[in-house]
Design a protein around this motif. Structure first.
Motif, mmCIF file in Angstrom:
data_model
loop_
_atom_site.group_PDB
_atom_site.id
_atom_site.type_symbol
_atom_site.label_atom_id
_atom_site.label_comp_id
_atom_site.label_asym_id
_atom_site.label_seq_id
_atom_site.Cartn_x
_atom_site.Cartn_y
_atom_site.Cartn_z
ATOM 1 N N MET A 361 0.836 -1.190 0.000
ATOM 2 C CA MET A 361 0.000 0.000 0.000
ATOM 3 C C MET A 361 0.878 1.251 0.000
ATOM 4 O O MET A 361 1.770 1.379 0.840
ATOM 5 N N LEU A 362 0.611 2.133 -0.945
ATOM 6 C CA LEU A 362 1.432 3.342 -1.039
ATOM 7 C C LEU A 362 1.280 4.173 0.232
ATOM 8 O O LEU A 362 2.250 4.587 0.834
ATOM 9 N N ARG A 363 0.032 4.419 0.637
ATOM 10 C CA ARG A 363 -0.239 5.144 1.879
ATOM 11 C C ARG A 363 -0.964 4.179 2.820
ATOM 12 O O ARG A 363 -1.836 3.432 2.365
ATOM 13 N N SER A 368 -8.032 0.995 -1.121
ATOM 14 C CA SER A 368 -8.510 0.860 -2.498
ATOM 15 C C SER A 368 -7.409 0.290 -3.380
ATOM 16 O O SER A 368 -6.220 0.487 -3.103
ATOM 17 N N PRO A 369 -7.802 -0.431 -4.450
ATOM 18 C CA PRO A 369 -6.799 -1.063 -5.321
ATOM 19 C C PRO A 369 -5.836 -0.047 -5.924
ATOM 20 O O PRO A 369 -4.677 -0.360 -6.183
ATOM 21 N N SER A 370 -6.294 1.164 -6.123
ATOM 22 C CA SER A 370 -5.421 2.152 -6.762
ATOM 23 C C SER A 370 -4.230 2.504 -5.863
ATOM 24 O O SER A 370 -3.243 3.064 -6.321
ATOM 25 N N ASN A 371 -4.343 2.160 -4.614
ATOM 26 C CA ASN A 371 -3.274 2.486 -3.663
ATOM 27 C C ASN A 371 -2.156 1.432 -3.687
ATOM 28 O O ASN A 371 -1.132 1.572 -3.045
ATOM 29 N N LEU A 372 -2.404 0.309 -4.393
ATOM 30 C CA LEU A 372 -1.397 -0.764 -4.407
ATOM 31 C C LEU A 372 -0.184 -0.355 -5.235
ATOM 32 O O LEU A 372 -0.315 0.245 -6.299
ATOM 33 N N THR A 373 0.990 -0.699 -4.710
ATOM 34 C CA THR A 373 2.218 -0.290 -5.387
ATOM 35 C C THR A 373 3.367 -1.186 -4.951
ATOM 36 O O THR A 373 3.302 -1.839 -3.917
ATOM 37 N N LEU A 374 4.407 -1.209 -5.756
ATOM 38 C CA LEU A 374 5.624 -1.919 -5.345
ATOM 39 C C LEU A 374 6.688 -0.932 -4.891
ATOM 40 O O LEU A 374 7.845 -1.280 -4.704
#
Lengths: 610, 360
Positions: A361-363, A368-374
């Motif tokens: 999770m970015l934050r 929400s899925p849009s928050n997913l990140t590597l």
């Protein structure tokens, strides 16, 4: 002439005495015992002594409060202040009560779960025994505060100014404080971690009970419940007691859980209070806390020993051929196995899933899925994330930390295994002599000193050169020394049990054949105990890798290991990074476990001395 | 060629327990000496002191020409320098080595060449009839086979003295009989001085040239098997040796040649003192008659226990109970009246106070 004869006789007597003494000294087990005594004296007794001295002398930091004093003068200042002063309640008594609450709670929880599961696995016809057993050892591999970290992902609320956890996100209502932080989360998360001890100890004890003991009870007309209460339970009591000692002393000195789940709401335990005192260089006060901690751990363990008593520690190993009748679960079979597996899944797998999710999770707090990140894994340095530190896999600090962790674990495992062989040999070969008894008792001391207090002991040691030892504070070597010292009881125990498996006649036969002590060791003893050596190595490697309480007070920026880095990141509010580091740590432990267990069939269970 | 062993005033304590108490013992070259006694009598400790595995507290031990232990001189040679071999009760074969490696371990230390080692292994395995077992591991053999390998391991490095610590006690009865035959044969051929520890009197009687019976760290009697059996030096030895047990009865000497046992008298070899004694007579030295005879004492057959080769009869007269042995299967019925006569030549008298044999 007569006078001459007399002195001659006397010198001959002296000569004979000298030869006898020399022979005694060069007996391998005597010689090794003496070396061990010196080493343990340096590693345990002197640091303890130094710590006690620190609490009753004037320190640099005290000069502004105590007038007309010089550093090193005797003073009751620290003790009076910490036990009777205005701050005593906040600094000493509240943390003490908290520590006891947590230790007793966690131990009780672990005992209940571990005991029940041991009974289910060993004494009922539950299917899937192997799976249960394997899953049960997983918590042992994970750092003790893993579940605590996962807990925050799940249950945290906005109390400490953070972001909401998953539960709050799902229900929409704020998670109550008692579930988010404080004693209950700490107790549950540590209890779930430490139940493994009880499970392994109690199931080993249950397995080794000679079933004829129970059959005799059955023939005498006792019902199943009476047998359980009057025969089975007393027989496994020693196993429960050793699980109790181990868990209690570990949770008393544990740092990770209380730091993650307690400190944000100012729920301090002795360990976290100790840390905040040493953090500001207030060693005099900090060591008072450490000594209080040690005293309480010791007293509890002694009470426990006394209650169980040596008279009641039986040899329960009998013929393993016939197993007592297993309780039939009938229709409950399916239900129980599903229940157990789900439970183990929650303890062993779910935390990892939660932790991994959080690192993606970015934050925090945004599900929400849009928050997913590597980004936290492979992202380049970005000032808006993690104070500009790059993703963990690109971060040289992490590699340094990982390397330190591996290095520390390997060195510690090596020295511990070596000490284990030597201690085992000295204690077993010298059985019955006073020297052997002293070595054995001295080797037990670190066992009763909680991890963080043991670390504290070492702050006072080696800040200045001591004897032939250079100042070690702040060095990597100090971490190795403290880790090896803390492992002495375990290494002695596994060394003794490995050595006991080698009948003394085997070495004697070699001695008769003319082999020197070294030849005997190399050709007979070592080959026959090497499995124990490897198990000891594996065991130490794993425990050192995920050890935090012991070294948290001793690490410096250049000697950071992965375990301490997770704490630093948490304290800085970089939750995802902390969780990523713990995932890496677990991965490394699993890898190490896999590699080492390839050799000679060493195993974790053997390392535990079972 | 064979080696004598001389032990002088040897004492070994474990804490407050005196395991070996001031023992002096001379073992003749080529003797097969058995240390015999109940468990805890100090026999194994004495053997271990000789071997060097245990350090005595006092005394001296000489093996052949070598002073191997002397407290006064502060000498104690390590076991490897005493020219002896030891067979352990539990064989003590090294489980991680093959038979070949087990046997050559000592030879490697002696730095023998490969050919010599091969030769020695072959020879010693032949001596214990275990040819072809070189590559086996100990756990791949039966107890009896392991015992033979343990023996071969000792023979291979040709020690001057053989020590054996209850080597047959872990074997079953049949194997034990076989091994007794073999061990005696081995001693006969090698002629090596042997010290053998056992609690089994049959082993001691059948194999030894000398038996030293121990009790509480003290040697009670050191003699040939024949002497030990027929002239036990004291009541302990008399009671310990022999199966069924010797009959011991308290009495007093009423005149030359006769001991009064209360209800009856027994004839003895001339003895011209008077006083309290204990009479010892072995079950086979009592003759049973089913009809009244001269000097026969009337008893009742309390129990009759035939074992094929002989029959043990427990005879009673009031409180007095005697064990009698008859060759073959006896026709005596239980509760039948019988008349016993005593072979006066076979009766030993013991001083009631000291328990020692009185030499008539």
């Amino acid at each position: 002439m007569a006078v001459f004869g007399k002195t001659d006789q006397r010198s001959q007597k002296l000569f004979a005495y000298g030869r006898r003494f020399f022979r005694w000294l060069t007996t391998p087990h005597v010689f090794l015992s003496l070396i061990m005594l010196v080493i343990m004296f340096y590693m345990v007794i002197i640091p303890l002594y130094r710590m006690i001295m620190t609490t009753i002398t004037v320190q640099d930091i005290d000069l502004r409060v105590i007038k007309d004093a010089e550093v090193g003068d005797l003073t009751p200042y620290h003790w009076v202040r910490m036990l009777f002063g205005q701050i005593a309640k906040i600094m000493t008594y509240e943390p003490l009560v908290h520590s006891l609450t947590i230790s007793l709670g966690a131990t009780a929880l672990a005992l209940t779960i571990g005991g029940l599961m041991a009974w289910l696995v060993v004494r009922t016809d539950i299917p899937g025994r192997e799976v249960i057993h394997t899953l049960a050892t997983i918590p042992y591999i994970m750092p003790s505060w893993t579940i605590a970290m996962a807990w925050t992902v799940m249950f945290k609320n906005r109390t400490s100014g953070g972001t909401p956890g998953i539960l709050e996100f799902i229900t929409g209502a704020p998670t109550p404080d008692w579930l988010a932080y404080g004693p209950i989360p700490i107790i549950v998360s540590s209890g779930l971690h430490y139940y493994t001890f009880f499970f392994l100890f109690v199931s080993a004890a249950l397995l080794s009970i000679d079933s004829s003991l129970e059959e005799a009870g059955e023939l005498a007309g006792a019902g199943r419940w009476v047998i359980m209460r009057k025969i089975t339970f007393p027989l496994v009591l020693p196993a429960i007691a050793s699980g109790f000692i181990m868990t209690f002393s570990k949770t008393m000195g544990t740092f990770g859980g209380p730091n993650v789940l307690g400190v944000p709401v100012r729920y301090y335990t002795l360990s976290t209070m100790l840390r905040s005192n040493t953090g500001i260089g207030n060693y005099g006060d900090a060591f008072v806390l450490a000594i209080v901690l040690i005293m309480f751990a010791m007293v509890t363990i002694m009470l426990n020993q006394k209650m169980v008593g040596t008279r009641k520690s039986y040899e329960t190993i009998g013929g393993r051929g016939f197993m007592a009748q297993k309780t039939k679960l009938r229709n409950w079979k399916g239900f129980m196995i599903v229940l157990v597996i789900i439970f183990q899944f929650i303890i062993a797998v779910l935390p990892l899933v939660l932790l991994i999710w959080s690192t993606l999770m970015l934050r925090t707090g945004n599900y929400s899925p849009s928050n997913l990140t590597l980004a936290h894994w492979i992202g380049q340095s970005d000032l808006s994330i993690n104070n500009g530190e790059p993703g963990v896999l690109l971060n040289p600090k992490i590699y340094k930390g990982a390397w330190n962790s591996i290095r520390l674990s390997l060195w510690t495992a090596f020295f511990t295994a070596l000490l284990g062989v030597i201690l085992g040999y000295s204690i077993v070969k010298g059985r019955g002599t006073r020297l052997s008894k002293i070595v054995e008792q001295l080797a037990f001391i670190p066992y009763v000193i909680p991890g963080i207090a043991f670390g504290a002991v070492y702050i006072s040691m080696f800040t200045k050169p001591f004897g032939p030892i250079p100042p070690l504070y702040g060095t990597f070597a100090l971490l190795v020394v403290v880790s090896v010292a803390k492992h002495i009881p375990y290494s002695a125990r596994s060394g003794v049990s490995a050595m006991l498996q080698v009948g003394k006649e085997l070495e004697e036969a070699a001695a008769i054949a003319g082999a020197t002590p070294w030849q005997r060791f190399k050709r007979i003893i070592f080959p026959l105990t090497s499995t124990g050596f490897v198990s000891g190595f594996l065991m130490t490697f794993i425990t050192t890798m995920r050890e935090l309480s012991l070294i948290i007070l001793l690490v410096t920026p250049s000697t950071q290991v992965l375990a301490s880095m997770t704490m630093r990141y948490i304290e800085n509010g970089n939750e995802q990074q902390a969780n990523a580091v713990i995932i890496i740590l677990i991965f490394l432990v699993l890898l190490g476990n896999f590699i080492i267990s390839r050799f000679r069939g060493g195993s974790l269970k053997k390392g535990l001395g079972m | 060629m064979a080696t004598p062993i001389i032990i002088r005033n040897l004492t070994k304590k474990f804490g407050n327990v005196v395991a070996v108490n001031n023992v002096s013992l001379t073992i003749e070259p080529g003797a097969f000496l058995t240390l015999l006694g109940p468990s805890g009598c100090g026999k194994t400790t004495l053997l271990r002191c000789i071997s060097g595995l245990e350090d005595p507290d006092d005394g001296e031990i000489v093996i052949g020409e070598k002073l191997v232990y002397s407290r006064a001189k502060g000498i104690s040679l390590p076991p490897g320098q005493r020219d002896l071999g030891l067979v352990f009760q539990n064989y003590a074969l090294w489980p991680h080595m093959t038979v070949y490696k087990n046997i050559t371990f000592a030879l490697e230390i002696q730095k023998l060449s490969k050919e010599d080692m091969d030769k020695r292994v072959k020879e010693s395995l032949a001596e214990v009839q275990m040819e072809g077992y070189e590559d086996r591991y100990p756990r791949e053999m039966s107890g009896g086979q392991q015992q033979r390998i343990a023996l071969a391991r000792m023979l291979a490095y040709r020690p001057k003295v053989f020590l054996m610590d209850e080597p047959l006690s872990n074997l079953d009865a049949r194997l034990r009989m076989d091994m007794r035959t073999e061990l005696k044969r081995l001693h006969h051929i090698s002629g090596a001085t042997t010290v053998y520890v056992t609690h089994d009197q049959i082993e001691a009687m059948t194999m030894s040239t000398n038996i030293a019976i121990m009790k509480e760290g003290v040697i009670q009697q050191n003699d040939t098997p024949d002497k030990v059996y027929h002239y036990p030096a004291n009541l302990f030895v008399a009671d310990f040796i022999g199966n069924p047990k010797i009959n011991l009865m308290e009495g007093w000497v009423s005149g030359p040649g006769s001991v009064d046992l209360g209800k009856f008298n027994v004839p003895v070899r001339t003895y011209n003192k008077t006083g309290d004694v204990v009479v010892g007579i072995r079950p086979e030295d009592i003759t049973v008659s089913t009809t009244p005879i001269d000097h026969g004492v009337e008893f009742q057959a309390y129990s009759v226990l035939p074992s094929g080769a002989d029959t043990t009869i427990i005879a009673r007269k009031g409180e007095t109970e005697l064990t009698v042995k008859e060759i073959g299967v006896s026709k005596i019925q239980m509760d039948q009246k019988i008349w016993l006569t005593f072979n006066s030549d076979a009766i030993n008298l013991y001083d009631k106070e000291t328990g020692n044999l009185i030499n008539g």
